[in-house]
Write an enzyme that holds these catalytic residues in place. Structure first.
Site, short mmCIF file in Angstrom:
data_model
loop_
_atom_site.label_atom_id
_atom_site.label_comp_id
_atom_site.label_asym_id
_atom_site.label_seq_id
_atom_site.Cartn_x
_atom_site.Cartn_y
_atom_site.Cartn_z
N GLU A 1 -1.91 -6.66 -7.08
CA GLU A 1 -2.07 -5.40 -6.28
C GLU A 1 -3.57 -4.51 -6.54
OE1 GLU A 1 0.95 -6.34 -7.53
OE2 GLU A 1 1.80 -6.31 -5.62
N HIS B 1 12.38 -0.30 -6.96
CA HIS B 1 12.15 -0.58 -5.55
C HIS B 1 12.48 0.26 -4.52
CE1 HIS B 1 11.17 -4.38 -7.96
NE2 HIS B 1 10.79 -4.96 -6.54
#
Lengths: 355, 481
Positions: free
Chosen positions: B215, B284
């Site tokens: 990322e 998450h």
């Protein structure tokens, strides 16, 4: 230590020994030669950076430049040699030690100096400062204050070149300190995976702020940092503008032809501190003066111009005077140009959406 | 119906004040914005404005009166066409202030406590004191119609949020070659959540770029490409993973335009699911709405409906600035009517009144809207008409729409899944303090995710998230019911 590392280590050590045992910097037999005009050009360009940075140091001492100010003195041959191998339209991006890169890209000394003093005529209208300057016109993409960020960004410039198939190359500079950041290797991976036209220039000036390469890096041969991705790399004498340009030619040709990225470790040295507020406790004065006296990139060219190319001293003095005038004009402008209008506080935050 | 003008409070701690001066006299007709009177405390003076039309039927407190308690009726306004003398005599008036005014709840009031109190009060008497009115007049205006960004009569198709997002990207990629999408599993896998389904087949690998799991690196590459004028859409598999890339989002994308004196824009969209899905644990489930909304140089969008998802994503892709586009995994499969138009674009920075009402304003966005709308339905069954505002864009935040609503309702609650401290709700509260203070009849309450990392266990996860009952309770609490 495995064999490959051992060999690499040995090579790096050999390179270091060779540099240190060559006080005259006698060129190796295969050292590329410059024409007189090329040497004159390199001399002028490097001297401009040197004098500009000296002046910036002075203005900093006078309190006219604030914040951080990282000088490029000693490393001039790197960016000038690279620029001599690039073509118009190739992009340049670097970290915070960026004044030299901007001048090498042809950016106006007045605009750079006025940005250092935080004035409205600066390249960022006084809103960026020493570490944050850009010129879309000259394809200079900064000027980045976060160590290593410019490596991913520079890879993105190469991505855009590949996307557009425009034949341009991204020259992405970083220091030996930045070379240990994680995103550098994320970028190496994608650049090689997608064969992006990027030349990574690692300016190894031996110290990441105050930490020497040996204390920070498990692998001190930075040309090998791309091996696990299959990216070719080489160590280059970054104090000799001729070897820099020759290596740059190879690297840029490799990238431009679609072969993917290339790594150049430029072995160089900064004479000044990391920034203006550097206590310099991490290295000896002797080490610095030895480099200055024996390996100065500008003195080497000057000597060559006089001894090999037969250029009269007077002509070089005229060049010196011309450079001083550019720098003095820049300082004059940067100290008299007004500060940004207060309304500038609220501009350039967002662009207007197109209709 | 005639309405009382009540003595307003200038601050949460004010209990009484002086009615310094009447600027209108009995029989005067007044309209919205007219200054009726001036009141004073030892700290400040304030004008009392009318917010609706009518006739000043009777002045109940003469000018110069000191020690007028907050919420005491000070005048009566007769509605249009109403018999002024009947109104003045109190006929048909709301029993507003018939009893002791409700004490203003303290800012740290717990929603449950207040709800219990009001619930027990309403058990004892159906004529329990009504909530105090807004500082000027209670509006009897019909609720404003919900404005749509498409012509009435437009044919609608029902599609999921997932399809709407895909359609938005596909349409923009068809019309502009500089638009491309990159991220993990966006191409051959067809999207981890199938948002990019079919894009590889239509646009090829040059423009639909699978990245390694990296990322930080690919966000930086996309920002660099955007500096040159390309228009990347970066998909994060979830915004939780964008934490690895947040340096490029903030330091590289958001700040460079400013630091370059306007030279180097960054037309990029960072999109992906944000906040809690279900049973995926703390790493998450984070809602980053407040984080990104804090940063100048970014635009931040968090849509609820499929139509907004489509129209706003198209606007985001065309926008010359970095845009954070916060989706929600649970909403992906939900279907909504979407206008069938060749080019349906929703402007960034405009909230939407999703449901009109007069009693309390509920401000929310993204999946928070599901709680807000269900609560509004439940409240309606109890006679409370909630106005539900979908912020849609978090930065720039459309405060005007919220303030306009609060001027009407005098009460406001916010609903979000994010954490309470420094959240979107906190921002709304702060803005209302400044821009609608005089219209508020109760402290603004926030319904948020609980101040804990998201637990895994099903029962704990449920407890950590907001629920409809909490929203209903809070709405009642601010209505003093």
């Amino acid at each position: 230590m495995d064999a490959a590392n051992e060999a690499g280590h040995a090579k790096a050590e050999a390179g270091k020994a060779a540099r240190e045992s060559a006080p005259d910097h006698a060129p190796a037999p295969n050292t590329p030669q410059f024409t007189k005009d090329e040497d004159l050009h390199a001399y002028h360009e490097m001297l401009l950076i040197r004098r500009f940075e000296e002046k910036a140091g002075q203005l900093y001492g006078m309190g006219l430049i604030g914040g951080f100010c990282h000088l490029y003195i000693g490393q001039e041959a790197v960016v000038i040699g690279m620029q001599m191998a690039s073509v118009e339209g190739d992009q340049v991006i670097t970290g915070y030690r960026d004044h030299g890169h901007m001048l090498a890209c042809g950016m106006d000394a007045k605009g750079v100096m006025a940005e250092l003093t935080g004035r409205r005529g600066g390249y960022s209208r006084g809103k960026g400062g020493s570490m944050h300057m850009f010129s879309r016109e000259k394809q200079f993409f900064g000027g980045h204050g976060i160590v290593g960020a410019q490596v991913s960004l520079g890879t993105g410039l190469g991505f855009a070149d590949a996307y557009r198939k425009n034949g341009k190359v991204s020259l992405t500079y970083m220091g030996d300190g930045a070379a240990n950041q994680g995103q550098v290797y994320e970028s190496f991976n994608m650049a090689q995976l997608w064969k992006l036209p990027v030349v990574y220039v690692i300016e190894n000036n031996r110290y990441a702020m105050g930490t020497s390469v040996a204390r920070a890096s498990a692998q001190t041969d930075f040309s090998k940092r791309g091996i696990s991705f299959g990216i070719p790399g080489e160590q280059v004498d970054g104090m000799d503008v001729r070897t820099v340009r020759e290596a740059a030619n190879r690297a840029i040709e490799h990238a431009r032809s679609g072969e993917g990225p290339y790594i150049l470790e430029m072995q160089t040295y900064r004479y000044r501190g990391h920034s203006m507020s550097d206590p310099a406790k991490y290295r000896t004065k002797d080490e610095v003066s030895k480099m200055r006296d024996e390996h100065d990139p500008i003195e080497m060219v000057r000597k060559r111009l006089i001894e090999a190319h037969g250029v009269p001293e007077a002509e070089l003095k005229a060049t010196d005077a011309k450079v001083r005038e550019i720098v003095n004009d820049a300082a004059e402008f940067a100290t008299h140009d007004p500060e940004p209008d207060p309304s500038e506080l609220w501009t350039d935050i967002l662009l207007e959406a197109r209709a | 119906m005639a309405t009382d003008i009540l003595m307003p409070a200038l601050s949460p701690t004010m209990e009484e004040g002086k009615l310094a001066k009447w600027l209108k006299k009995e029989g005067d007709s007044v309209k919205s914005g007219d200054v009726l009177a001036e009141i004073e405390t030892d700290k400040a003076t304030m004008e009392v404005e009318a917010i609706d039309e009518g006739i000043l039927a009777k002045i109940l407190v003469e000018e110069g009166s000191e020690g007028v308690k907050v919420n005491t009726p000070i005048a009566i306004i007769a509605g249009e066409g109403e018999d002024v003398s009947a109104a003045a005599s109190g006929g048909g008036r709301k029993p507003n202030g018939a009893g002791e005014p409700q004490p203003a709840p303290t800012p740290d009031m717990k929603a449950e406590g207040q709800a219990e109190k009001t619930a027990s009060a309403s058990k004892t008497s159906d004529d329990a004191p009504r909530a105090p009115a807004a500082p000027a007049v209670i509006t009897n205006k019909a609720p404003a119609p919900v404005m749509e960004e498409y012509p009435s009569g437009t044919e609608m198709v029902t599609i999921s949020v997932r399809e709407a997002l895909r359609d938005a990207m596909a349409e923009e990629m068809r019309s502009d070659d500089s638009v491309f999408v990159m991220g993990e599993e966006v191409a051959e896998y067809q999207g981890a959540y199938k948002i990019t389904q079919g894009l590889l087949q239509e646009f090829g690998a040059r423009r639909v770029v699978d990245t390694p799991i990296t990322e930080h690196g690919f966000a930086g590459i996309a920002v660099g490409a955007a500096f040159t004028g390309l228009r990347p859409i970066v998909e994060f598999m979830t915004f939780n993973f964008a934490m690895q890339a947040i340096d490029h989002i903030i330091n590289s994308a958001a700040k460079t335009l400013y630091m370059s004196g306007g030279q180097l824009g960054c037309p990029i969209v960072f999109r992906g699911p944000n906040g809690a899905a279900a049973r995926v644990g703390a790493q998450h489930s984070h809602d980053y709405s407040a984080w990104y909304s804090n940063v100048p140089g970014l635009k931040v969008i968090a849509p609820y409906t499929a139509a907004d998802a489509k129209g706003l994503l198209k606007a985001a892709i065309r926008d010359p600035n970095p845009v954070i586009f916060l989706e929600n995994e649970i909403l992906y499969g939900q279907t909504f009517p979407v206008p069938k138009l060749d080019d349906f674009v929703v402007p960034i920075g405009k909230a939407k009144v999703h449901r009109t009402g007069k009693d309390v304003t509920i401000v929310s966005f993204s999946i928070g809207m599901t709680y807000a709308l269900k609560a509004a339905q439940a409240l309606a069954e109890e006679g409370i008409e909630a106005e539900v505002i979908d912020l849609r864009t978090l930065r720039p935040m459309d405060t005007d729409t919220v303030v306009e609503s609060v001027k009407k309702t005098g009460r406001c609650i916010t609903v979000e899944e994010g954490f309470p401290q420094s959240g979107i709700g906190a921002e709304i509260v702060a803005r209302l303090m400044v821009e609608a203070f005089d219209f508020l009849d109760a402290p603004v309450l926030r319904i948020t995710g609980k101040d804990v990392p998201m637990p895994y266990a099903a029962n704990l996860e449920k407890l950590a998230l907001p629920n409809v009952a909490e929203v209903v309770e809070a709405a009642k609490a601010v209505c003093y019911r």
